[in-house]
Motif scaffolding. Structure first.
Motif, PDB file in Angstrom:
ATOM      1  N   VAL A   1       0.852  -1.185   0.000  1.00 52.70           N
ATOM      2  CA  VAL A   1       0.000   0.000   0.000  1.00 52.70           C
ATOM      3  C   VAL A   1       0.891   1.239   0.000  1.00 52.70           C
ATOM      4  O   VAL A   1       1.864   1.321   0.754  1.00 52.70           O
ATOM      5  N   TYR A   2       0.563   2.183  -0.863  1.00 51.55           N
ATOM      6  CA  TYR A   2       1.308   3.443  -0.934  1.00 51.55           C
ATOM      7  C   TYR A   2       0.320   4.571  -1.158  1.00 51.55           C
ATOM      8  O   TYR A   2      -0.884   4.334  -1.374  1.00 51.55           O
ATOM      9  N   ASP A   3       0.792   5.800  -1.114  1.00 48.08           N
ATOM     10  CA  ASP A   3      -0.067   6.975  -1.277  1.00 48.08           C
ATOM     11  C   ASP A   3       0.292   7.733  -2.541  1.00 48.08           C
ATOM     12  O   ASP A   3       1.445   7.718  -3.004  1.00 48.08           O
ATOM     13  N   TRP A   4      -0.690   8.456  -3.064  1.00 45.35           N
ATOM     14  CA  TRP A   4      -0.441   9.473  -4.072  1.00 45.35           C
ATOM     15  C   TRP A   4      -0.025  10.762  -3.357  1.00 45.35           C
ATOM     16  O   TRP A   4      -0.097  10.837  -2.126  1.00 45.35           O
ATOM     17  N   PRO A   5       0.408  11.772  -4.073  1.00 45.83           N
ATOM     18  CA  PRO A   5       0.821  13.015  -3.409  1.00 45.83           C
ATOM     19  C   PRO A   5      -0.256  13.558  -2.466  1.00 45.83           C
ATOM     20  O   PRO A   5      -1.458  13.452  -2.731  1.00 45.83           O
ATOM     21  N   GLY A   6       0.196  14.113  -1.347  1.00 46.73           N
ATOM     22  CA  GLY A   6      -0.720  14.665  -0.363  1.00 46.73           C
ATOM     23  C   GLY A   6      -1.406  13.625   0.482  1.00 46.73           C
ATOM     24  O   GLY A   6      -2.396  13.938   1.159  1.00 46.73           O
ATOM     25  N   GLY A   7      -0.915  12.384   0.444  1.00 46.23           N
ATOM     26  CA  GLY A   7      -1.541  11.328   1.223  1.00 46.23           C
ATOM     27  C   GLY A   7      -2.857  10.845   0.657  1.00 46.23           C
ATOM     28  O   GLY A   7      -3.602  10.133   1.339  1.00 46.23           O
ATOM     29  N   ARG A   8      -3.159  11.214  -0.599  1.00 49.51           N
ATOM     30  CA  ARG A   8      -4.425  10.789  -1.218  1.00 49.51           C
ATOM     31  C   ARG A   8      -4.293   9.341  -1.692  1.00 49.51           C
ATOM     32  O   ARG A   8      -3.203   8.838  -1.927  1.00 49.51           O
ATOM     33  N   ARG A   9      -5.440   8.691  -1.862  1.00 50.36           N
ATOM     34  CA  ARG A   9      -5.433   7.302  -2.297  1.00 50.36           C
ATOM     35  C   ARG A   9      -6.116   7.087  -3.655  1.00 50.36           C
ATOM     36  O   ARG A   9      -5.976   6.020  -4.239  1.00 50.36           O
ATOM     37  N   LEU A  10      -6.864   8.083  -4.130  1.00 52.42           N
ATOM     38  CA  LEU A  10      -7.526   7.947  -5.425  1.00 52.42           C
ATOM     39  C   LEU A  10      -7.007   9.032  -6.366  1.00 52.42           C
ATOM     40  O   LEU A  10      -7.165  10.223  -6.104  1.00 52.42           O
ATOM     41  N   ALA A  11      -6.377   8.590  -7.456  1.00 50.91           N
ATOM     42  CA  ALA A  11      -5.949   9.491  -8.520  1.00 50.91           C
ATOM     43  C   ALA A  11      -7.008   9.479  -9.626  1.00 50.91           C
ATOM     44  O   ALA A  11      -7.430   8.404 -10.067  1.00 50.91           O
ATOM     45  N   VAL A  12      -7.446  10.646 -10.060  1.00 49.90           N
ATOM     46  CA  VAL A  12      -8.476  10.770 -11.091  1.00 49.90           C
ATOM     47  C   VAL A  12      -7.910  11.590 -12.244  1.00 49.90           C
ATOM     48  O   VAL A  12      -7.345  12.669 -12.033  1.00 49.90           O
ATOM     49  N   TYR A  13      -8.054  11.059 -13.458  1.00 44.99           N
ATOM     50  CA  TYR A  13      -7.636  11.839 -14.631  1.00 44.99           C
ATOM     51  C   TYR A  13      -8.670  11.683 -15.735  1.00 44.99           C
ATOM     52  O   TYR A  13      -9.396  10.685 -15.802  1.00 44.99           O
ATOM     53  N   VAL A  14      -8.737  12.681 -16.597  1.00 44.26           N
ATOM     54  CA  VAL A  14      -9.597  12.622 -17.768  1.00 44.26           C
ATOM     55  C   VAL A  14      -8.708  12.572 -19.001  1.00 44.26           C
ATOM     56  O   VAL A  14      -7.709  13.290 -19.093  1.00 44.26           O
ATOM     57  N   ALA A  15      -9.054  11.671 -19.924  1.00 45.53           N
ATOM     58  CA  ALA A  15      -8.347  11.550 -21.195  1.00 45.53           C
ATOM     59  C   ALA A  15      -9.287  12.019 -22.303  1.00 45.53           C
ATOM     60  O   ALA A  15     -10.328  11.401 -22.540  1.00 45.53           O
TER      61      ALA A  15
END
Length: 294
Positions: free
Chosen positions: A19-33
């Motif tokens: 288990v690891y974190d995204w920046p800022g301790g967030r756990r869900l990364a959301v992007y639009v393509a």
């Protein structure tokens, strides 16, 4: 006995991974393509609003062309209003066919991602030499126009040959979007060096949803909301990536744009809980932080 296997990655169960974190301790990364694409008049491949007639198939060609002339600009305004970054998946011939279009997204600071030459063709149908030439041509144009080489690639029509990951790694690409086999980035083995496969959606993608499954714009928007809410809850246990794939000739249409705006606004309201980002930034974080391969 043996059976055919891609040999790119081993099986790995999500609950068993570190288990690891995204920046800022967030756990869900959301992007639009956002897929910005160009098509051949009078031939080649292309999504269809209605069953096409004899070529030139004006009905479907004009529908797709509307996306670059009108729909893409409405989506740009939507991203501006919601302060959304975007990964722009670019057919390289758009610089010739639609001057000013890619430049408008560049001016926003959006990521430019390689997406072949045109969506009138599939690279997976080519032999290795011709596929290498396709990748080289598209990469050279994007590098010249953007002042730097693209980090990521999505094949036109999610099309790959057996050697596509090898060719992309050899061409300098850091990540590929074609494989939708996981909710986390996965390191692929190639004949030269590893390349990262980022989750790119086939469910939260307006072509399979609206063109293939015949969902309405409201159906698609509700799927985005439901998918986001569930993934945000699931991300308490593991870092996840949620992508949303859009095409301007589909969701740029006014009756679909309005519910899409509401869905993206729903996600924006949770901005303090998520990492709202681009595909390239996700790939860079994995590489820079040394997230284990495998």
């Amino acid at each position: 006995m043996t059976h055919p296997h891609h040999g790119r990655y081993p099986y790995s169960a999500l609950p068993d991974r570190p288990v690891y974190d995204w920046p800022g301790g967030r756990r869900l990364a959301v992007y639009v393509a956002l897929n910005l694409e160009t098509f051949d008049f009078g031939g080649g491949l292309g999504a269809e609003l209605a069953p096409g007639g004899p070529q030139p198939d004006v009905l479907n060609y004009a529908w797709r062309d509307w996306g670059n002339r009108v729909g893409a600009w409405r989506l740009r305004d939507l991203f501006d209003a919601l302060h959304w970054p975007a990964s722009i998946l670019v057919n390289s011939r758009l610089y010739r066919d639609c001057p000013g279009l890619i430049e408008a997204f560049r001016a926003r600071g959006d990521e430019i991602v390689g997406h072949g030459r045109t969506n009138a063709e599939r690279q997976g149908n080519l032999d290795e030499a011709d596929e290498r030439a396709l990748i080289a041509e598209a990469t050279e144009i994007l590098t010249r126009e953007e002042g730097k080489a693209p980090d990521g690639w999505l094949g036109p029509w999610i099309s790959q040959s057996k050697v596509t990951p090898d060719l992309l790694a050899e061409a300098g690409y850091r990540y590929v979007l074609d494989w939708c086999h996981d909710d986390q980035p996965t390191w692929f083995t190639t004949r030269s060096r590893p390349i990262l496969a980022l989750p790119y959606p086939q469910e939260l993608n307006d072509i399979p949803a609206i063109v293939a499954r015949k969902d309405t714009g409201r159906d698609f928007a509700q799927s985005i909301i439901d998918g986001f809410d569930e993934m945000l809850a699931q991300s308490a246990k593991a870092p996840l990536v949620m992508g949303i794939a859009l095409h301007p000739y589909i969701v740029g249409q006014p009756h679909r744009l309005r519910p899409l705006r509401a869905a993206l606004a729903h996600i924006t309201a949770h901005r303090d809980q998520i990492w709202l980002t681009t595909a390239g930034q996700i790939a860079a974080h994995i590489s820079d932080q040394g997230i284990p391969k495998g």
